[in-house]
Scaffold this active site. Structure first.
Site, PDB file in Angstrom:
ATOM      1  N   ASN A   9       0.889  -0.981   0.082  1.00 54.71           N
ATOM      2  CA  ASN A   9       0.107  -0.038  -0.027  1.00 54.71           C
ATOM      3  C   ASN A   9       0.765   1.143  -0.141  1.00 54.71           C
ATOM      4  OD1 ASN A   9      -1.793   2.048   0.392  1.00 54.71           O
ATOM      5  ND2 ASN A   9      -2.508   1.532   2.453  1.00 54.71           N
ATOM      6  N   LYS A  11       0.144   4.394  -0.457  1.00 55.98           N
ATOM      7  CA  LYS A  11      -0.442   5.496   0.288  1.00 55.98           C
ATOM      8  C   LYS A  11      -0.109   6.545  -0.416  1.00 55.98           C
ATOM      9  CE  LYS A  11      -0.220   3.371   4.783  1.00 55.98           C
ATOM     10  NZ  LYS A  11      -0.029   3.117   6.222  1.00 55.98           N
ATOM     11  N   HIS A  95      -9.419   0.984   4.831  1.00 55.54           N
ATOM     12  CA  HIS A  95      -8.037   1.276   5.757  1.00 55.54           C
ATOM     13  C   HIS A  95      -8.454   2.122   7.044  1.00 55.54           C
ATOM     14  CE1 HIS A  95      -4.010   2.524   6.611  1.00 55.54           C
ATOM     15  NE2 HIS A  95      -3.572   1.392   5.924  1.00 55.54           N
ATOM     16  N   GLU A  97      -6.807   4.391   8.017  1.00 55.72           N
ATOM     17  CA  GLU A  97      -6.472   5.999   7.568  1.00 55.72           C
ATOM     18  C   GLU A  97      -7.826   6.465   7.064  1.00 55.72           C
ATOM     19  OE1 GLU A  97      -2.883   5.336   5.534  1.00 55.72           O
ATOM     20  OE2 GLU A  97      -1.842   4.739   7.399  1.00 55.72           O
ATOM     21  N   GLU A 167      -4.772  -5.043  10.795  1.00 54.25           N
ATOM     22  CA  GLU A 167      -3.864  -4.013  10.930  1.00 54.25           C
ATOM     23  C   GLU A 167      -4.186  -3.310  12.082  1.00 54.25           C
ATOM     24  OE1 GLU A 167      -1.939  -2.702   6.819  1.00 54.25           O
ATOM     25  OE2 GLU A 167      -3.830  -1.579   7.159  1.00 54.25           O
ATOM     26  N   GLY A 173       2.879   2.418  10.673  1.00 57.07           N
ATOM     27  CA  GLY A 173       3.801   3.279  10.745  1.00 57.07           C
ATOM     28  C   GLY A 173       4.459   3.837  11.856  1.00 57.07           C
ATOM     29  N   SER A 212       3.956  -2.148  10.362  1.00 52.18           N
ATOM     30  CA  SER A 212       5.266  -1.983  10.552  1.00 52.18           C
ATOM     31  C   SER A 212       5.982  -3.298   9.922  1.00 52.18           C
ATOM     32  CB  SER A 212       5.580  -1.649  11.966  1.00 52.18           C
ATOM     33  OG  SER A 212       5.232  -0.227  12.142  1.00 52.18           O
TER      34      SER A 212
END
Ligand code: 13P
Length: 252
Positions: A9, A11, A95, A97, A167, A173, A212
């Site tokens: 991904n 992003k 996702h 985010e 996730e 991240g 990560s």
């Protein structure tokens, strides 16, 4: 058995020249008959060009999101038909985010999942708890709620042509991946929840871990029996890292 899957991904990263360099390096070192399936998910604006670069390779193309609506007056949105039209096979939905920054509800994510499947795209459904959820012992509750929204709208059979990605938000991240045992525990929970409705589908449903993942921790995460691959953020932008994760998945 379940073939391992590694999805990158990207992003909101990359330029045309950076993308070309990355893809060139990945496909030149990725086997034509790979043990692990590889998917890359660039930003919308680069999908078509990256798709061209991937032609004649075994790497598949995915998008990072999709509109729940089929077409119409939805400025800035991109439909499943359009993604299919530019060569996507996969699309990420839900996702964290987007759930957090764009306030996407479980129900909206389920509608996106349905929209993707309606156009024969394979949705990569992201689920995962925030740190406060984990600390208050609500991990299973949150993941169950996110999964159940799909089961209610689309039915358990929809998971026969989908990918799930666990996730944990606190691992994304941050450089702080879930311990392999923590990932396994939630993956097994997800599989059991699917199995309660359909054991055959639960046995074949791919469940990826994301958060990560890097070359140095991929093998131990992928060694877990219910971890079928990875959804990779930062490390998917570095060819050496991404290829090492693919190799770890392939020798799982
Ligand atoms: P990182 O690998 O950068 O932690 O991101 C994970 C992720 O969000 C993939 O979708």
């Amino acid at each position: 058995m379940r073939r391992p899957i590694v999805a990158g991904n990207w992003k909101m990263h990359g330029t045309r020249s950076e993308n070309a360099r990355l893809i060139e390096e990945v496909i030149s070192r990725y086997p034509a008959d790979p043990a692990a399936e590889c998917i890359v998910c660039p930003p919308y604006v680069y999908l078509q060009e990256v798709g061209r670069l991937l032609r004649d390779s075994a790497v598949l193309l995915g998008a990072q999101d999709v509109c729940a609506e089929a077409q119409g007056a939805f400025t800035g949105e991109v439909s499943a038909t359009m993604l299919k039209d530019v060569g996507c096979q996969h699309v990420i939905v839900g996702h964290s985010e987007r759930r957090l920054l764009n306030r996407e509800s479980d129900q909206l994510v389920a509608r996106k999942f349905a929209a993707a499947q309606g156009k024969a795209l394979v949705p990569i459904l992201c689920v995962g708890e925030q740190l406060t959820d984990r600390e208050s012992g609500r991990t299973r509750e949150v993941v169950a709620r996110q999964l159940d929204a799909i089961l209610e709208l689309c039915g358990v059979r929809s998971l026969a042509s989908a990918v799930i990605a666990y996730e944990p938000v606190w691992a994304i991240g941050t450089g702080r991946n879930a311990a392999p045992e923590q990932a396994q525990e939630v993956h097994a929970f997800i599989r059991a929840r699917i199995a309660a409705r359909d054991a055959t589908i639960a046995a074949v449903a791919p469940i990826l871990y994301g958060g990560s993942v890097k070359a140095s921790n991929a093998a131990e995460l992928l060694a877990m029996p219910d971890v079928d691959g990875g959804l990779i953020g930062g490390a998917s932008l570095k060819a050496d890292e991404f290829l090492a994760i693919l190799a770890a998945a392939g020798s799982r």
